[in-house]
Design an enzyme around this catalytic site. Structure first.
Site, PDB file in Angstrom:
ATOM      1  N   ASP A  11       0.839  -1.193   0.000  1.00 42.51           N
ATOM      2  CA  ASP A  11       0.000   0.000   0.000  1.00 42.51           C
ATOM      3  C   ASP A  11       0.877   1.246   0.000  1.00 42.51           C
ATOM      4  OD1 ASP A  11      -2.173  -1.666   0.154  1.00 42.51           O
ATOM      5  OD2 ASP A  11      -2.573  -1.294   2.279  1.00 42.51           O
ATOM      6  N   GLY A  37      -3.248  -5.526   0.818  1.00 41.44           N
ATOM      7  CA  GLY A  37      -3.952  -6.541   0.037  1.00 41.44           C
ATOM      8  C   GLY A  37      -5.012  -7.177   0.914  1.00 41.44           C
ATOM      9  N   LYS A  38      -6.240  -7.285   0.407  1.00 38.74           N
ATOM     10  CA  LYS A  38      -7.334  -7.771   1.242  1.00 38.74           C
ATOM     11  C   LYS A  38      -7.062  -9.171   1.777  1.00 38.74           C
ATOM     12  CE  LYS A  38     -11.504  -6.487   0.652  1.00 38.74           C
ATOM     13  NZ  LYS A  38     -11.479  -5.444   1.690  1.00 38.74           N
ATOM     14  N   GLY A  39      -6.480 -10.024   0.957  1.00 39.45           N
ATOM     15  CA  GLY A  39      -6.176 -11.368   1.427  1.00 39.45           C
ATOM     16  C   GLY A  39      -5.167 -11.352   2.554  1.00 39.45           C
ATOM     17  N   ASN A  41      -4.304  -8.857   4.488  1.00 45.80           N
ATOM     18  CA  ASN A  41      -4.856  -8.173   5.661  1.00 45.80           C
ATOM     19  C   ASN A  41      -5.713  -9.128   6.501  1.00 45.80           C
ATOM     20  OD1 ASN A  41      -3.738  -5.870   4.536  1.00 45.80           O
ATOM     21  ND2 ASN A  41      -5.697  -5.035   3.845  1.00 45.80           N
ATOM     22  N   LEU A 218     -21.890  -2.262   8.600  1.00 52.39           N
ATOM     23  CA  LEU A 218     -22.567  -0.970   8.474  1.00 52.39           C
ATOM     24  C   LEU A 218     -21.718   0.184   8.991  1.00 52.39           C
ATOM     25  CD1 LEU A 218     -26.023  -2.206   9.802  1.00 52.39           C
ATOM     26  CD2 LEU A 218     -25.334  -1.980   7.400  1.00 52.39           C
ATOM     27  N   GLY A 219     -20.393   0.024   9.001  1.00 50.92           N
ATOM     28  CA  GLY A 219     -19.530   1.088   9.496  1.00 50.92           C
ATOM     29  C   GLY A 219     -19.792   1.360  10.963  1.00 50.92           C
ATOM     30  N   ASP A 249     -11.354  -5.553   6.518  1.00 53.13           N
ATOM     31  CA  ASP A 249     -10.520  -6.748   6.495  1.00 53.13           C
ATOM     32  C   ASP A 249     -10.274  -7.276   7.902  1.00 53.13           C
ATOM     33  OD1 ASP A 249     -10.334  -6.669   3.734  1.00 53.13           O
ATOM     34  OD2 ASP A 249      -8.495  -5.483   3.750  1.00 53.13           O
TER      35      ASP A 249
END
Length: 299
Positions: A11, A37-39, A41, A218-219, A249
């Site tokens: 990132d 990276g989402k994976g 993380n 929902l944040g 994540d």
């Protein structure tokens, strides 16, 4: 055991007083690099939650590769299923505004070379009752193969429906558990602009059709979910966010870890929601992921 099959990035993060409008240039006030990276993380979140985790994916043969894997390695994540391919490691270009909101552009790099055969390799050593965690930053064909292979082996699949690619609604029907934010869930349900009542009705309808466990984050309003015909809700913490980029994540990784640990569904949702809140208090996706001890203390 948890296997995370997905993306590994570096990132590149710039901070600004506010996010720019289209065509606008704004002055930045900070810059940093961080593994992401989402994976990766989600794998790190599950590992920091205390579970044994395999990371499966790809990095390039460039200067970013080692840094992209460093925090996973330091945490004791099994990286034997990460392949090194010619070309660049995936990168994410991130702008973070003064209110903690963000804009992200992802360049796939090595993530785009993850193949269906890699999915079979990743799942080959898994057994019934293990957990497979997936996202949509690697090719859809690889995700689809992973989901079908997991189903055949009795492995529980959790699909985070992000980023919102065109194949997301179709792939979302193939997982045992789906985690989505509000926008992603609207795409899955085929209905825009839902209020809370419409969202719950859509959750109930989709659950009746598929039998899947469905979770909508929902944040600041927490999370709503449906499992075995019952709707559940959980709240995180009341915080002033610094950077929200790693919150989703972190939620996913902690949720998977909580199920793997044997927590009941309501407790898993609450623990994951608290972890996601804590991830908003620091900058960077992976550096912000809290330890299991920190989450337990806040719960």
């Amino acid at each position: 055991m948890i296997t995370v099959f997905g993306s590994i990035n570096m990132d590149l993060i710039a901070t600004t007083e506010r996010l720019p409008k289209p065509g606008e240039t704004v002055a930045g006030n900070g810059f940093a690099t961080a593994a992401g990276g989402k994976g990766a993380n989600q794998a790190l979140a599950a590992r920091r939650a205390g579970r044994y985790v395999h990371m499966a994916g790809a990095v390039g043969k460039d200067s970013f590769a080692a840094d992209a894997l460093s925090l996973l390695d330091d945490a004791g994540t099994d990286l034997s299923l990460v392949k090194h391919v010619d070309g660049p490691t995936g990168t994410a270009l991130i702008l973070v505004g003064g209110d903690g909101e963000n804009m992200i552009a992802v360049v796939p790099g090595a993530n785009g070379l993850v193949a269906p055969e890699d999915a079979e390799t990743a799942i080959g050593g898994m057994k019934e009752g293990d957990i497979l965690m997936l996202q949509l930053e690697v090719p859809a064909a690889a995700v689809e193969r992973a989901l079908s292979t997991a189903s055949a082996k009795g492995v529980t699949s959790i699909l985070n429906l992000a980023p919102l690619i065109p194949d997301a609604p179709r792939l979302g029907r193939l997982a045992d558990i789906v985690i989505a934010n509000e926008t992603e869930f609207e795409r899955l349900a085929g209905q825009d602009g839902m209020d809370a009542q419409a969202r719950e009705a859509a959750l109930t309808r989709l659950h009746a059709e598929t039998g899947q466990t469905l979770i909508v984050t929902l944040g600041g309003d927490g999370v709503v979910a449906i499992r075995d015909g019952a709707v559940s809700r959980a709240q995180g913490l009341k915080i002033e966010p610094v950077d929200t980029v790693g919150a989703g994540d972190t939620f996913c990784g902690y949720f998977a870890a909580s199920l793997d640990e044997g927590l009941d569904f309501a407790s898993a949702l609450r623990r994951a929601a608290v972890a996601g809140s804590l991830a908003c208090l620091k900058s960077g996706a992976q550096p912000s992921i809290p330890s299991g001890e920190d989450v337990a203390a806040r719960i």
